[in-house]
Enzyme design. Structure first.
Site, PDB file in Angstrom:
ATOM      1  N   TYR A  50       0.857  -1.192   0.000  1.00  0.00           N
ATOM      2  CA  TYR A  50       0.000   0.000   0.000  1.00  0.00           C
ATOM      3  C   TYR A  50       0.886   1.232   0.000  1.00  0.00           C
ATOM      4  CZ  TYR A  50      -3.227   3.629   1.543  1.00  0.00           C
ATOM      5  OH  TYR A  50      -3.956   4.786   1.625  1.00  0.00           O
ATOM      6  N   GLU A 102      -3.501   7.687  -4.064  1.00  0.00           N
ATOM      7  CA  GLU A 102      -3.468   6.395  -3.380  1.00  0.00           C
ATOM      8  C   GLU A 102      -3.241   5.276  -4.391  1.00  0.00           C
ATOM      9  OE1 GLU A 102      -6.109   4.515   0.107  1.00  0.00           O
ATOM     10  OE2 GLU A 102      -7.151   4.501  -1.823  1.00  0.00           O
TER      11      GLU A 102
END
Length: 398
Positions: free
Chosen positions: A118, A206
């Site tokens: 992530y 993101e």
């Protein structure tokens, strides 16, 4: 302002962010043609909506079927997957039960995934710095990881005066267990993301998941980009990427009048001047047993026309069962608010309870305007009184 995954990847690629080859398609036939341009033999077909959780989501007309992200092993399977998505409503954890209509898909080349990570960039309001957040738990909701395994969240703030440096990437790579070629590729990836973030005035970028391939490359498998609305005047080219079909019509209408409006899921419409007072108003509505239907700040210099528009936008929400107007007049004059409320109430033929609390500049004149209107407006003396009265009025009307 949010954009679609394929648009985000096109932008990030210009700054050197590594992405897989892919093409957007508006019809099943276009999806099949797009797949024929990719190397194969595995393809990924992704629904394009402004919401996360697409892979775990389900389509409203096929709740037991596959989600909004599907693997395909031939161009025929790509076409079939696109047919099952385009024109159908995808329901995810982020869309709510109403879901979002899928109008296009993104057909992307398959990838040899060795690890999922992530990675995101955002503005940390506490430190006033762009902050990189990374985790070994790619593919999961980062909120869940932060709650259950906070030790797996890495945070690195970047000094705006010096910008990003090689040590930022090396520190993060070490925390993620990357070394050698992988660490080098990751460092370049983070630097490219930072450059895009600053150049495009982003609010959030993101990548989830960020994948490490079997060959050791670092690639964005998904991408979400949100821009700072206050900086869009510097980027007219980004405004063209806006998909109004993905936005709440009430919020779009509010933007035309420079109103700060956010739709919520409650039943009490709110019109307030000042963001802090608006938040307090929503809190006290909850305290008295109901929920706000919106956040609406008319600002300090609102005109009668803007107030009228705000009132109409609130009433256009079918969930609204009552309206609370809470004005503390400093720059904003109470008589202007009263004129707007009366004008709008007459124009739309008010059919729900309305409580108005006015205080501050020209308050007596404002109250006179409301009293002389002969409309069923309930006056309140203070915020607690206003909340109690609107909740009671809605319950009695029900």
């Amino acid at each position: 302002m949010n954009i679609h995954e394929y648009q985000a990847k096109e932008l990030l690629k210009r700054y050197g962010v590594s992405v897989l080859e892919g093409h957007v398609a508006w019809t099943p036939e276009e999806a099949e043609a797009a797949a024929s341009k990719l190397p194969g033999p595995v393809y990924v077909v992704k629904s394009q909506i402004h919401a996360g959780g697409r892979g775990a989501g389900r389509f409203a007309d096929d709740p037991n079927g596959k989600g909004g992200v599907r693997l395909a092993r031939s161009t025929a399977e790509v076409k079939a997957a696109a047919e099952a998505m385009i024109g159908h409503t995808l329901v995810t954890k982020q869309t709510g039960p109403a879901g979002r209509a899928v109008r296009r898909v993104y057909v992307e080349a398959g990838c040899d995934i060795a690890r999922e990570l992530y990675l995101s960039l955002l503005v940390d309001r506490l430190s006033g710095r762009i902050t990189v957040i990374a985790s070994t738990e790619g593919g999961m909701e980062i909120e869940e990881v932060a709650a259950s395994h906070p030790e797996k969240i890495l945070r690195v703030g970047i000094d705006p005066a010096s910008g990003i440096s090689g040590f930022h990437g090396r520190r993060l790579a070490a925390g993620l267990g990357l070394s050698g070629k992988q660490a080098s590729a990751f460092g370049k990836f983070v630097a490219a993301m930072y450059e895009a973030f600053v150049a495009l005035d982003c609010a959030v970028v993101e990548i989830n998941p960020l994948v490490v391939t079997g060959a050791g490359d670092v690639v964005a498998l998904d991408a979400k980009v949100s821009f700072d609305d206050n900086a869009l005047f510097r980027h007219p080219e980004l405004e063209k990427l806006r998909d109004e079909a993905e936005e709440d019509p009430k919020e779009l209408e509010a933007a035309k009048y420079a109103l700060n409006y956010v739709a919520l899921d409650g039943n009490i419409g709110c019109m307030v001047n000042g963001a802090g007072l608006a938040m307090a108003t929503m809190d006290i509505i909850k305290l008295y047993g109901m929920a706000p239907a919106n956040f609406l700040d008319v600002g300090g210099g609102a005109t009668k026309e803007r107030v009228t528009a705000a009132f109409k936008i609130i009433l256009s929400d079918a969930n609204v069962e009552g309206i609370l107007v809470n004005i503390f007049g400093g720059i904003m004059r109470c008589d202007v608010i009263a004129d707007g409320v009366v004008s709008a109430a007459r124009e739309v033929q008010l059919s729900v309870p309305l409580v108005v609390r006015l205080e501050g500049t020209n308050v007596d004149l404002g109250k006179q305007i409301l009293a002389r209107s002969n409309l069923p407006i309930i006056a309140a003396d203070n915020l607690a009184d206003a909340a109690a009265k609107i909740v009671q009025a809605v319950r009695e009307a029900a």
